[in-house]
Design a protein around this motif. Structure first.
Motif, PDB file in Angstrom:
ATOM      1  N   LEU A  29     -37.255 -20.229  31.884  1.00  0.00           N
ATOM      2  CA  LEU A  29     -36.747 -20.279  30.515  1.00  0.00           C
ATOM      3  C   LEU A  29     -36.248 -21.680  30.175  1.00  0.00           C
ATOM      4  O   LEU A  29     -36.473 -22.166  29.054  1.00  0.00           O
ATOM      5  CB  LEU A  29     -35.639 -19.250  30.329  1.00  0.00           C
ATOM      6  CG  LEU A  29     -36.088 -17.782  30.349  1.00  0.00           C
ATOM      7  CD1 LEU A  29     -34.878 -16.850  30.308  1.00  0.00           C
ATOM      8  CD2 LEU A  29     -37.019 -17.469  29.180  1.00  0.00           C
ATOM      9  N   GLU A  30     -35.574 -22.326  31.116  1.00  0.00           N
ATOM     10  CA  GLU A  30     -35.138 -23.701  30.872  1.00  0.00           C
ATOM     11  C   GLU A  30     -36.330 -24.607  30.582  1.00  0.00           C
ATOM     12  O   GLU A  30     -36.310 -25.420  29.647  1.00  0.00           O
ATOM     13  CB  GLU A  30     -34.365 -24.238  32.076  1.00  0.00           C
ATOM     14  CG  GLU A  30     -32.915 -23.832  32.121  1.00  0.00           C
ATOM     15  CD  GLU A  30     -32.107 -24.657  33.102  1.00  0.00           C
ATOM     16  OE1 GLU A  30     -30.878 -24.721  32.925  1.00  0.00           O
ATOM     17  OE2 GLU A  30     -32.693 -25.244  34.042  1.00  0.00           O
ATOM     18  N   ARG A  31     -37.378 -24.458  31.384  1.00  0.00           N
ATOM     19  CA  ARG A  31     -38.567 -25.298  31.188  1.00  0.00           C
ATOM     20  C   ARG A  31     -39.268 -24.981  29.872  1.00  0.00           C
ATOM     21  O   ARG A  31     -39.986 -25.829  29.334  1.00  0.00           O
ATOM     22  CB  ARG A  31     -39.521 -25.113  32.370  1.00  0.00           C
ATOM     23  CG  ARG A  31     -38.993 -25.770  33.652  1.00  0.00           C
ATOM     24  CD  ARG A  31     -39.890 -25.484  34.845  1.00  0.00           C
ATOM     25  NE  ARG A  31     -39.462 -26.248  36.019  1.00  0.00           N
ATOM     26  CZ  ARG A  31     -39.963 -26.081  37.237  1.00  0.00           C
ATOM     27  NH1 ARG A  31     -40.905 -25.171  37.458  1.00  0.00           N
ATOM     28  NH2 ARG A  31     -39.525 -26.825  38.238  1.00  0.00           N
ATOM     29  N   ALA A  32     -39.043 -23.765  29.357  1.00  0.00           N
ATOM     30  CA  ALA A  32     -39.609 -23.391  28.062  1.00  0.00           C
ATOM     31  C   ALA A  32     -38.730 -23.849  26.900  1.00  0.00           C
ATOM     32  O   ALA A  32     -39.039 -23.556  25.738  1.00  0.00           O
ATOM     33  CB  ALA A  32     -39.805 -21.879  27.993  1.00  0.00           C
ATOM     34  N   GLY A  33     -37.638 -24.542  27.217  1.00  0.00           N
ATOM     35  CA  GLY A  33     -36.796 -25.114  26.178  1.00  0.00           C
ATOM     36  C   GLY A  33     -35.523 -24.363  25.868  1.00  0.00           C
ATOM     37  O   GLY A  33     -34.806 -24.719  24.928  1.00  0.00           O
TER      38      GLY A  33
END
Length: 414
Positions: A29-33
């Motif tokens: 989720l972090e990498r998805a922004g």
């Protein structure tokens, strides 16, 4: 474009070695922004960390695990909350819950919610609970007090050990809920009129961490005393994992078979399992490794011949969903032997990509293990099929896309 909301993720404990599936999702989720802050109800107890925990950038805030240990935080939370419009509705909900669940735990969740609402880290705009039992209780109470909406990820134990009345009420209040096995999904849908707000979302596996294993596995068949077949299991030593059943099955293997068994994981039941292995006369073939970091576990997957996990429904109703270790082992083309409970048949089909036996049956488990030992070509074929299934259907990126869509759809409505 949907504006991503600052999301407070309420967790039972963080970081935890046994919950890499949650860490993997948080990182995805972090990498998805997504902008996350992690709210942990407990401080870590594991002595080691997985590398993935160091990659997650989200700040971690620890609530008072026991209210009496941090009375000033709780008092400030109470004083800061009683003039809020949501305080009386929260009191009514808490009292209603307490009459049905007269436990100290209920007071603890109430107090943790007061602290979270008062301190309100990083100006959170959304709440998300991982586990629908105690983390969702804290989250639901906090939502009543603050008016901030919430969503929920349910897993296994939290579903099956929660009373139906509590699940029904939480499913009615959460904007949506997801769970990771079809059995849990169907059970939750039976308990709510809002069936369209319950979703099935497999965790999947980060295949960049569990890269394709293209080496041929050994042809050990138990005939060489100097090179015994290597049987592996990874999991906490708790009743639902069925390690007593697995030890009994190992003790029933034909005496002419040379084997060794390695267990990776901590757990309170180790103090019972080690004496059991002694009494069964197999302790000299067993290696108890304790908890290991993810890269060490991966090395064991690649060096082993068979993976075994004798999952069961525990006396209190606790059970696994789809154990992530089965997905991990399968990703390495390692043949898995397990039981036909919960979500396991959603990954493993007996005779196609693994061995599946009924729970609580050491004799049939022993038969499956012995067949896998004596027929290396069969276990290679089943292991390869399991690896293909993981790569085709259990890539975690599909779960991250699904969760992203669910969050964004809800944020557009709000």
């Amino acid at each position: 474009m949907t504006v991503r909301r600052k999301t407070l993720v309420v967790l039972k404990g963080y970081p935890r070695l046994s919950e890499t599936f949650i860490a993997q999702e948080l990182l995805g989720l972090e990498r998805a922004g997504f902008d996350l802050t992690l709210i942990s109800m407990r401080k870590p107890t594991d002595k080691k960390r997985h590398p993935i925990h160091d990659e997650i950038k989200a700040r971690v805030v620890y609530l008072p695990e026991y209210l009496h240990n941090e009375p000033l935080r709780v008092l400030r939370g109470l004083i800061g909350s009683w003039k809020r419009p949501g305080f009386r509705p929260l009191l009514r909900q808490f009292w209603t819950d307490l009459l049905r669940d007269k436990t100290r735990n209920r007071f603890r969740r109430f107090g943790q919610a007061l602290v979270l609402a008062h301190e309100w880290p990083d100006a959170g705009e959304w709440l998300h609970a991982h586990f629908i039992h105690t983390p969702a209780s804290v989250t639901a109470y906090t939502s009543i007090l603050t008016g901030v909406p919430w969503t929920c990820s349910a897993h296994a134990k939290d579903i099956w050990t929660s009373p139906d009345w509590e699940l029904t009420e939480k499913l009615a209040k959460a904007r949506w809920s997801v769970t990771c096995t079809r059995s849990g999904f169907e059970h939750m849908r039976q308990l709510t009129d809002r069936k369209d707000e319950v979703h099935l979302s497999y965790h999947g596996l980060d295949l960049t961490r569990f890269g394709h294993f293209d080496q041929r596995r050994s042809d050990r068949d138990g005939t060489d005393k100097s090179d015994p077949v290597r049987i592996l299991s990874v999991g906490r030593a708790v009743p639902k994992k069925g390690y007593d059943i697995l030890l009994q099955a190992l003790a029933q293997l034909s005496p002419d078979i040379n084997w060794q068994f390695t267990h990776i994981g901590g757990g309170d039941e180790l103090s019972k399992l080690k004496p059991l292995a002694e009494s069964l006369g197999i302790s000299d073939r067993i290696f108890w490794k304790g908890a290991l970091a993810q890269e060490e576990v991966l090395s064991h997957y690649r060096q082993s011949d068979i993976f075994a996990l004798a999952c069961r429904v525990a006396a209190d109703g606790d059970r696994d969903g789809l154990p992530n270790v089965l997905v991990e082992a399968s990703s390495q083309n390692l043949v898995c032997i397990s039981t036909n409970i919960s979500g396991i048949p959603e990954l493993l089909t007996g005779g196609e990509n693994g061995f599946v036996v009924p729970p609580e049956n050491p004799r049939l488990l022993a038969v499956a293990i012995e067949r896998a030992i004596r027929e290396p070509d069969l276990r290679h074929r089943l292991g390869l099929a399991a690896g293909r299934r993981v790569r085709e259907h259990f890539d975690h990126t599909s779960s991250i896309r699904q969760l992203t869509r669910l969050f964004e759809d809800e944020w557009q409505k709000s």
